[in-house]
Design an enzyme around this catalytic site. Sequence first.
Site, mmCIF file in Angstrom:
data_model
loop_
_atom_site.group_PDB
_atom_site.id
_atom_site.type_symbol
_atom_site.label_atom_id
_atom_site.label_comp_id
_atom_site.label_asym_id
_atom_site.label_seq_id
_atom_site.Cartn_x
_atom_site.Cartn_y
_atom_site.Cartn_z
ATOM 1 N N GLU A 46 0.830 -1.201 0.000
ATOM 2 C CA GLU A 46 0.000 0.000 0.000
ATOM 3 C C GLU A 46 0.869 1.258 0.000
ATOM 4 O O GLU A 46 0.547 2.239 -0.677
ATOM 5 C CB GLU A 46 -0.948 -0.009 1.197
ATOM 6 C CG GLU A 46 -1.955 -1.146 1.197
ATOM 7 C CD GLU A 46 -2.721 -1.251 -0.106
ATOM 8 O OE1 GLU A 46 -3.062 -0.212 -0.684
ATOM 9 O OE2 GLU A 46 -2.975 -2.385 -0.552
ATOM 10 N N ASP A 80 4.247 -4.640 -6.271
ATOM 11 C CA ASP A 80 4.479 -5.966 -5.693
ATOM 12 C C ASP A 80 5.970 -6.199 -5.435
ATOM 13 O O ASP A 80 6.355 -6.666 -4.357
ATOM 14 C CB ASP A 80 3.948 -7.046 -6.637
ATOM 15 C CG ASP A 80 2.430 -7.175 -6.585
ATOM 16 O OD1 ASP A 80 1.828 -6.640 -5.644
ATOM 17 O OD2 ASP A 80 1.857 -7.810 -7.483
#
Length: 714
Positions: free
Chosen positions: A561, A617
């Site tokens: 995030e 990621d």
Amino acid sequence: MGTAWTQQRSREEWSHRKTMMGWGLLSVLLLGLTVVFSVLLFYTFYSCGPRPCERPVCLALMANYLMTGNASALPCIDFFSFVCGNLTSGWANESRNVLEILKEENEHRLQRMLEASVSWPPDSAEEKTVRFYKACMDTDAIEVSGAEPLLQVIEELGGWRISGNWTPPDFNHTLKLLMSQYGSFPFFKAYLGPQPSPPHTPVIQIEEPEFQMPFRPDQKNYTQILRAYVSYLEQLGTLLGGDQKVVLEHAYLSITITSNLLMVANPLVQEKTEDKLIQETTIAQLQEMAPSIDWLSCLQAVFSVMTLSPSQPIIVHDLDYIKGMSQVIEQKANYRDYLQSHMILGLVSTLIPALDSHFQNAQRNLSQKLQELAGWSPISLSIPRWKKCIKETETFFKPTLGAMFVQETFSRDSQDVATQLFSEIQNAMSRHLKRLHWMDEGSQREVQIKLSQLKVEMGAPEEILKPDPTKQDYQDINFGSSYLQTVLSCSRSLHERTMRGFLGPPYRHRWKVFPWDVKAYYSMPDNVAVFPAGLLQPPFFHPSYPSSVNFGAAGSVMARELMHIFNQYLVPEGCPACDIPTLNGELLCLQKHYESISLPTGNIFNSSHTLLENAADIGALVIAMQAYKKWLQKHKGETILPSLGLSPYQLFYQSYAKVMCGSPASKDAQDLHSPPIVRIHGPLSNIPTFARHFHCPRGTPMNPSNRCQLWLSA
């Protein structure tokens, strides 16, 4: 007697022997000390090294890993199958993931809480929450009530000609009652919302309603859809005691009104943007442009906590629709009975979840028919009653239900450990900034400022974690003699609380998820990271888990995030002061790296479409590993899961991948994330330490010859 020389020699020999004996004793002593030291050293290393975690939560996690993973898969060849193989083998034709499983478990936790035999204080928020859920579950009482509660509502609205007993009411009077007392908006929707630009002060906003008839006259299969919808309205009217002939007449006129409104509504595919459609005006100006509505009277009824005047500023979304809507009403001004029926039929559709099975079956049949005509695959609409009732309880009692969930599943210890985990991730990202060779110092400072000013909300919103003891919610809710009356009372109470919330303290971030949800997110406008309690549950997080598990699973989610802070710098022209050739080269490398990953037959994805999420990621994995390494330097006593044979670093990577486990089936082309197998293999194969800790030979899929350096390797 010997000579003096002989005597001297004897003394020297004796002295020499004593010296040799001393050295021998010293050697034996040193040897003994060495053995003792070695034993102590071995014991020290053994006792300070990773120890098996024998706690019940760890044994449960070990069993979960053994059950879901496929030990026969080679981690250097197919780590996805090694971690997720047994879990996803049954999902060949489904689109599922482990987060959906956790979401279902959280729903069952809510069910157990609401059905538990707990005596809450009378009229307390918890007691009313549980009482509402049980009223929803009491289907026998709902069936016995039948249509009678709804007929009472229609009578309060002045009745309608379908029943044969009515007094023609004033159009604006009925509209005012529908919007203020029943939350039904047949012609337009009015609500309080923050202004698009700072300081985001609340303002009344007007936009198109949610049309009950989801089709336009120019749509494919219009005739068949029309028949299905007429049949649906006919069922509703006859269930309410209407004559079939009269019901059909009013049903067709209601559909005509909706069709006219849809024709003046701007289609979603239009070239205009939402920003161009938004217009600021006043109630007086709106009255001139759309005179069929008594705007001041209607809006004052809806926003009773405010004192409105003709000069009240408002925002209108798509003024062309509002003008056209007014003209449609004007054309039907002499047919008040049809306008009345149209508004009541719309209300009935919105209240069906609180009515008996006859009404619900009618709506279910319509949905199935529309799916069939649209060419969609059949979707099972059979949802357990307890799930429906939890949804209804969520709607009206969200704060209390959230507090009950947090109290049950997210202890103070859990919150403290999760907050400390996030702090470690945040600090690791701050340290790692200086290693980004493509980012200029000015941009790095901007990110550092965002990180330093970032607010994290862990578990639940602050008003749930620290409730105001003086605040008395739900005091205006009355539990009526029927479930419908209870729902209407709850709806009015919710409307009042929502308005008070907007008109209360200055604008602050409002959660987009429930505390029991499993979706974390980062709000760029508010610079807030949100991690709900529903996500911070086993098997992804527990304060007693080995730290490698918490850093690999929950820690990587937190880092992911935060990586969205970099999104604005990775898009074209987003970072003009950066080393653009290097940045573009690394992004191209990343795209090619993901394109090289093997997928199951029939699965495709667009690596350029998912580029930003792929970058997030990989960056999250790098940051989470850096944070874990730093944690190991500062703390002793790391544990592992017994019987798995995995070192702490291997357990970190296993836990990271576990969060990504999902169906290998084809995914939504609009999804900005890569398929699960790619989200696992993409980042891990780009990290040299993964190959080192799993002893992957050079050239195997998880240890390629070339790697991308966008975030540098962990």
